[in-house]
Design an enzyme around this catalytic site. Structure first.
Site, PDB file in Angstrom:
ATOM      1  N   GLY A   1       0.854   5.558   1.236  1.00 14.16           N
ATOM      2  CA  GLY A   1       0.271   6.569   2.104  1.00 14.16           C
ATOM      3  C   GLY A   1       1.106   7.824   2.081  1.00 14.16           C
ATOM      4  N   GLY A   2       0.683   8.787   2.925  1.00 17.01           N
ATOM      5  CA  GLY A   2       1.389  10.055   2.956  1.00 17.01           C
ATOM      6  C   GLY A   2       2.830   9.933   3.417  1.00 17.01           C
ATOM      7  CG  MET A   3       4.089   9.379   7.241  1.00 18.49           C
ATOM      8  SD  MET A   3       5.379  10.647   7.262  1.00 18.49           S
ATOM      9  CE  MET A   3       6.781   9.686   7.791  1.00 18.49           C
TER      10      MET A   3
ATOM     11  CB  VAL B   1       3.651  -0.437   3.433  1.00 15.81           C
ATOM     12  CG1 VAL B   1       3.915  -1.640   4.324  1.00 15.81           C
ATOM     13  CG2 VAL B   1       3.517   0.830   4.278  1.00 15.81           C
TER      14      VAL B   1
ATOM     15  CG  ASP C   1      -2.919  11.077  12.734  1.00 15.85           C
ATOM     16  OD1 ASP C   1      -4.049  11.601  12.679  1.00 15.85           O
ATOM     17  OD2 ASP C   1      -2.306  10.681  11.725  1.00 15.85           O
TER      18      ASP C   1
ATOM     19  CE  LYS D   1       4.810   4.561   6.974  1.00 18.18           C
ATOM     20  NZ  LYS D   1       3.981   4.944   8.147  1.00 18.18           N
TER      21      LYS D   1
ATOM     22  N   GLY E   1       0.823  -1.203   0.000  1.00 20.63           N
ATOM     23  CA  GLY E   1       0.000   0.000   0.000  1.00 20.63           C
ATOM     24  C   GLY E   1       0.858   1.253   0.000  1.00 20.63           C
TER      25      GLY E   1
END
Length: 392
Positions: free
Chosen positions: A18-20, A23, A130, A38, A16
């Site tokens: 994501g913003g960070m 992965v 968060d 990650k 997947g």
């Protein structure tokens, strides 16, 4: 990246984005185990703000040892590629299952584990900041795992110097709003919205929002814009959960109400208190179910004392006698003093014992009557008029 080896991890597939970062599923070539890798995107590798946030996540999660927090193996860098190696989880995130209200029993079980994980983090001086459904992972065995400590706050302040540079916020859904504050708007606490100093109670408000959403499949604070959402968090009370989901237990409704208190002084002060209330709800719910249905449907439950006193009581038999029977329902009726008990559930062996007991009582009564017949028919004569005769 597929097929490449980063450090001692061979990348197998992409899981997947994501913003960070991205992965990947990977194989640890040294230990022969599966792991999740990650990786920080290359365009952010030289950005100190993004790198600090990436390192913050690794440091916070690795400092916590709890079965409901994703385990971090290591953080490293190779050829400009920063990565975090963590346990590989199979399942789905919590937001994928909240399209409808979560069954109460399952909700309580998940919430107990999540609140316990938060308690451990807060005791270590770490505030998540968060907490939201997309950062809570549910494994294939329905075990929740708290993820993504990239915005975590440390009590010692050693990594909080860059907070002013981490001013990013995202609204629920695809909208993002830079330049506001740290966190996800829809799950922020009032003090987080105001930019006040935060502690673990801020996470408990966010968790209260998650609880509300699990119960109702709706957000407690909504708005068409981020400003309207902020206003709802600061000034408006959410709809009572039971109005949206009539199956909501009153005790759970009180827990959510206390977690969503806008003032930190009236909110839960510690995650352990919230966890204790959830455990009490689980215990009481199980107790009520047991009292209504019983653990074994084949066993007749004992009625309440009020029900016993209201039932007609048959006349008591003479002293020393027991009335026993073998009703078709499989229970033996025993006459006992009023108010002490009513029906006694027995097994077939218990029925046989009751029959033998009745026979024994009849035998004792017969022997007593025979003794009286042979020895007690004549009146006793005065001692001075008594004659003694040999009979043997």
């Amino acid at each position: 990246m597929i097929g490449r080896v980063v450090s001692h991890y061979r990348i197998l597939s992409e899981l997947g984005r994501g913003g960070m970062g991205v992965v990947y599923a990977a194989e640890d070539t040294l230990l022969g185990r599966q792991a999740a890798l990650k990786c920080l995107p290359e365009q952010y590798a030289d950005d100190p703000q993004w790198l600090a946030r990436f390192q913050r996540e690794a440091r916070a999660a690795s400092a916590l040892n709890h079965p409901n927090i994703c385990t971090i193996y290591e953080i490293g860098e190779q050829d400009g590629h920063w990565f975090i190696a963590m346990e590989l989880l199979k399942g789905r995130t919590l937001d994928r299952v909240m399209t409808r209200p979560v069954p109460i029993q399952q909700l309580v079980e998940w919430s107990i584990q999540i609140s316990d994980a938060l308690d451990v983090a807060h005791r270590q001086g770490i505030v998540h900041r968060d907490l939201k459904p997309s950062n809570i992972f549910l494994t294939e065995r329905d075990q929740p795992k708290v993820l993504d400590f990239g915005l975590a706050k440390f009590e010692d302040g050693s990594l909080d110097g860059l907070d002013s540079a981490l001013r990013t916020a995202s609204l629920k859904g695809p909208l993002t709003t830079p330049g506001q504050t740290v966190g996800t708007i829809a799950y922020m606490s009032p003090e987080q919205v105001r930019g006040d100093e935060l502690d673990g109670r801020s996470d408990l408000f966010s968790f209260g929002t998650v609880l509300y959403q699990m119960v109702t499949a709706r957000m407690p604070f909504e708005g068409k814009t981020s400003a309207m959402t902020f206003d709802a968090i600061l000034n408006r009370d959410p709809v009572v959960p039971s109005d949206l989901n009539p199956e909501t237990p009153p005790a759970l409704e009180r827990i959510i109400e206390k977690a969503l208190e806008k003032s930190v002084d009236f909110r839960y002060q510690h995650a352990s208190d919230l966890c204790a209330d959830l455990k009490r709800l689980k215990r009481d719910s199980s107790g009520r179910t047991m009292s209504r249905r019983g653990s074994d449907p084949s066993v007749t439950p004992m009625p309440s004392p009020a029900a016993v006193s209201a039932q007609p009581v048959s006349e008591q038999p003479p002293s020393g006698q027991i009335s026993a029977g073998l009703p078709v329902s499989g229970t033996a009726d025993v006459n006992v003093p009023a108010g002490s008990a009513s029906r006694v559930s027995t097994t077939p062996r218990g029925h046989l014992n009751a029959v033998w007991l009745g026979i024994g009582a009849l035998c004792v009564a017969a022997l007593g009557f025979a003794g009286y017949w042979f020895f007690g028919r004549t009146r006793p004569v005065p001692f001075e008029s008594m004659r003694i005769s040999r009979v043997t």
